[in-house]
Design a protein around this motif. Structure first.
Motif, PDB file in Angstrom:
ATOM      1  N   ALA A   1      91.549  19.879  37.225  1.00  0.00           N
ATOM      2  CA  ALA A   1      90.431  19.185  36.565  1.00  0.00           C
ATOM      3  C   ALA A   1      89.287  19.204  37.816  1.00  0.00           C
ATOM      4  CB  ALA A   1      90.622  17.520  36.446  1.00  0.00           C
TER       5      ALA A   1
ATOM      6  N   THR B   1      86.618  21.809  37.695  1.00  0.00           N
ATOM      7  CA  THR B   1      85.463  21.699  36.635  1.00  0.00           C
ATOM      8  C   THR B   1      85.370  22.822  35.766  1.00  0.00           C
ATOM      9  OG1 THR B   1      83.673  21.644  38.063  1.00  0.00           O
ATOM     10  CG2 THR B   1      84.489  19.609  37.748  1.00  0.00           C
TER      11      THR B   1
ATOM     12  N   GLU C   1      85.861  23.067  29.545  1.00  0.00           N
ATOM     13  CA  GLU C   1      86.826  22.881  28.619  1.00  0.00           C
ATOM     14  C   GLU C   1      86.948  24.046  27.380  1.00  0.00           C
ATOM     15  OE1 GLU C   1      87.196  18.895  26.946  1.00  0.00           O
ATOM     16  OE2 GLU C   1      86.654  18.052  28.903  1.00  0.00           O
TER      17      GLU C   1
END
Length: 151
Positions: free
Chosen positions: A123, A126, A129
C-alpha cells in the motif's frame, strides 16, 4: 515502445532489443560506465543512459517522500503524462519512483517493481487500485511485480 528504467543493467540491454527508446537512470558512476561500455560494444543506439547522482548519502534509509524531490526521481517530470509504455523501478528511491511513475504510464502500459520484499505492505507504493497485478514472481529470496494500467 518507450521504456524508462531506474537502475541500469541486464534489463537495459534486454529492453534495447524490444523498445524504440530506453531511458535508463543510474546513480553509481562505476556501474554506469560498465553498462555504457557494454551498450557501446553491442552498438545499442536507442538507449539514453543517464548518470544521475543521489541527493542523499547511499547509506541513508529511503524515505517515503522527499521535499524537494531528488534529481534522480525528478527525471520523471521530463516526460509527459501517459507517454511511457514501461517503467522499471530497480534503483534507488524506489517508493517515490513507483508513486510518481503511475501518471507517466500510458493506458495499457506496465509498472515493474523489483525487490518487492522490501515492502511488508505494498500500500505504501500507492499503485492505483484499478491497475491489475499481472505477474508476481519470486525466487524465494527476492520478488518482483508487474502491474498494468487499464486501457
Amino acid at each position: 515502445m518507450t521504456v524508462l528504467e531506474f537502475g541500469c543493467g541486464r534489463s537495459t540491454h534486454w529492453f534495447s532489443q524490444l523498445a524504440e527508446t530506453v531511458v535508463s537512470i543510474e546513480y553509481d558512476a562505476d556501474w554506469y560506465r560498465h553498462v555504457g561500455e557494454q551498450l557501446r560494444l553491442a552498438r545499442k543506439s536507442n538507449v539514453d543512459l543517464r548518470l544521475t547522482p543521489l541527493n542523499h548519502p547511499l547509506e541513508v534509509a529511503e524515505q517515503p517522500d522527499y521535499d524537494p524531490v531528488p534529481d534522480y526521481v525528478g527525471i520523471l517530470d521530463s516526460f509527459p503524462a501517459e507517454s511511457l509504455d514501461v517503467v522499471l523501478v530497480d534503483g534507488h528511491y524506489r517508493t517515490i519512483c513507483a508513486r510518481r511513475a503511475a501518471v507517466k504510464i500510458a493506458p495499457g502500459g506496465f509498472l515493474i517493481i523489483d525487490d518487492l520484499q522490501r515492502w511488508p505492505d505494498w500500500a505504501h507504493l500507492t499503485i492505483p487500485e484499478d491497475w491489475e497485478l499481472v505477474d508476481h514472481s519470486s525466487n524465494g529470496v527476492k520478488s518482483a511485480g508487474i502491474w498494468q494500467r487499464p486501457h
